[in-house]
Write an enzyme that holds these catalytic residues in place. Structure first.
Site, mmCIF file in Angstrom:
data_model
loop_
_atom_site.group_PDB
_atom_site.id
_atom_site.type_symbol
_atom_site.label_atom_id
_atom_site.label_comp_id
_atom_site.label_asym_id
_atom_site.label_seq_id
_atom_site.Cartn_x
_atom_site.Cartn_y
_atom_site.Cartn_z
ATOM 1 N N CYS A 135 51.148 57.592 172.743
ATOM 2 C CA CYS A 135 52.101 56.478 172.879
ATOM 3 C C CYS A 135 51.753 55.263 172.018
ATOM 4 C CB CYS A 135 52.197 56.083 174.345
ATOM 5 S SG CYS A 135 50.591 55.942 175.128
ATOM 6 N N HIS A 247 53.767 48.973 175.714
ATOM 7 C CA HIS A 247 52.511 48.861 174.961
ATOM 8 C C HIS A 247 52.731 47.913 173.786
ATOM 9 C CE1 HIS A 247 50.913 52.045 177.265
ATOM 10 N NE2 HIS A 247 50.734 52.979 176.352
#
Ligand code: A2P
Length: 339
Positions: A135, A247
């Site tokens: 990710c 993120h």
């Protein structure tokens, strides 16, 4: 065989459908109106018999098994490495394609590691298993590929700010409990993570390989593989922050020659999968909150790196459950279905 080879809609499975990433795969299949003849929700024995809502109907969750994968053309795996290792080959052997979010196959040379905007052309080389990068590697490569194509990436330095949902739904629940405990003036507890995450910043919690976290090693290896620069020098520190979703990363990139920030900004503004949010004086830059619910990588703070003349600094945020995982996998599914 690839899905839709004979023009019919594929039979689709989601392994880990009850989890944070698997649940997002279901939402994104719905949102993007992925054409399918059947959806099978699979998980462990723990949640077999529960129901999940998809396209206005309840779907009963079944325990994943060899038989449960029978007749599926595309299976999204969001249930961890050991489940992928056990069942992705079963899908491939039966003529379907497994699109795996785990790290099980990412460095297997026989399995393409795909970010559609960056190296979608490599998808054709699959043998029934396609890997989805980590990710952090996904947004990094989406943002860096256009700069690499134009200027030749020479060296990369990255610091990450990673959300709890990357650690799974249990860590998100733990973060919420800690928030409530703190608000009530009680001592927050932790079970899932080695530290209390709420009100904290934790440069660990991943498995260590010597002095590095396995997350750091994944970011290095997968960024190199997706960008196709085998020896790219990459320095990275991965950090968990008390954010549920989204993120972020601070990135410093050096190229073959000096790069003007205006040129980098112009390329990124035209790049697939990127949205430039870059007006720091007006307080506009990427944040995980703004990235949540979006499929694009937000990129901003694009500027000259004062410490390394000619290099570029930037900041990015991404919805780690969407483009960082599920959207990327569904885009791969769309490419397969289109072929
Ligand atoms: P279950 O709900 O049965 O535990 P997360 O990453 O959010 O923690 O979610 C993990 C997902 O992977 C869940 O859907 C979980 O299902 C599934 N899962 C975990 N272990 C297995 C396993 N051994 N076999 C199948 N599914 C699994």
């Amino acid at each position: 065989m690839t899905p839709n080879e004979d023009g019919r809609a594929p039979h689709v499975g989601v392994v880990g459908a009850t989890g944070a990433a698997g649940g997002t795969v279901l939402r994104i299949l719905e949102e993007r109106r992925f054409r399918l003849a059947e959806l099978r929700c699979l998980a462990s024995a723990r949640s077999a018999g529960t129901t999940l809502r998809f396209a206005g109907r309840d779907h009963v969750v079944a325990e994943v098994s060899d038989e449960s994968l029978d007749g599926l053309d595309v299976v999204f795996f969001a249930a961890g490495s050991s489940t992928a290792r056990r069942y992705a080959p079963v899908v491939a052997k039966r003529g379907g394609v497994a699109i795996d979010k785990s790290s099980a196959y990412r460095m297997d040379p026989a399995v393409p590691l795909i970010v559609p905007e960056v190296n979608g052309d490599q998808l054709a080389s699959h043998h029934g298993i396609v890997a989805n990068p980590n990710c952090v590697a996904i947004p990094l490569t989406v943002a860096l590929a256009p700069l690499h194509r134009a200027f030749g990436l020479q060296r990369l330095t990255v610091a990450t700010y990673q959300a709890a949902s990357g650690g799974g739904r249990d860590l998100v629940a733990e973060l919420r409990e800690q928030e409530q405990a703190d608000a009530a003036g009680q001592a927050p507890a932790h079970r899932v993570y080695p530290h209390v995450l709420h009100g904290n910043v934790v440069p660990g919690g991943w498995t260590m390989h010597g002095d590095d976290t396995d997350e750091e090693l994944k970011v290095i290896a997968e960024t190199r593989r997706v960008l196709g620069i085998a020896e790219l020098p990459v320095s990275v520190t991965t950090v968990r922050v008390p954010v549920a979703t989204g993120h972020s990363a601070a990135v410093w990139a050096e190229f073959d020659g000096p790069v003007r920030p205006e040129a980098a900004r112009e390329l990124l503004a035209a790049a697939a999968g990127v949205r430039v949010v870059d007006d720091p004086a007006g307080q506009r830059y990427p944040t995980p909150r703004d990235a949540t619910g979006q499929d694009q990588v937000l990129v901003g703070r694009i500027r000259a790196d004062i410490g390394r003349p000619g290099a570029i600094a930037l900041f990015l945020s991404v919805d780690n459950l969407r483009k960082g995982a599920a959207t990327n996998a569904v885009q791969v599914g769309e490419l397969l279905a289109a072929r």
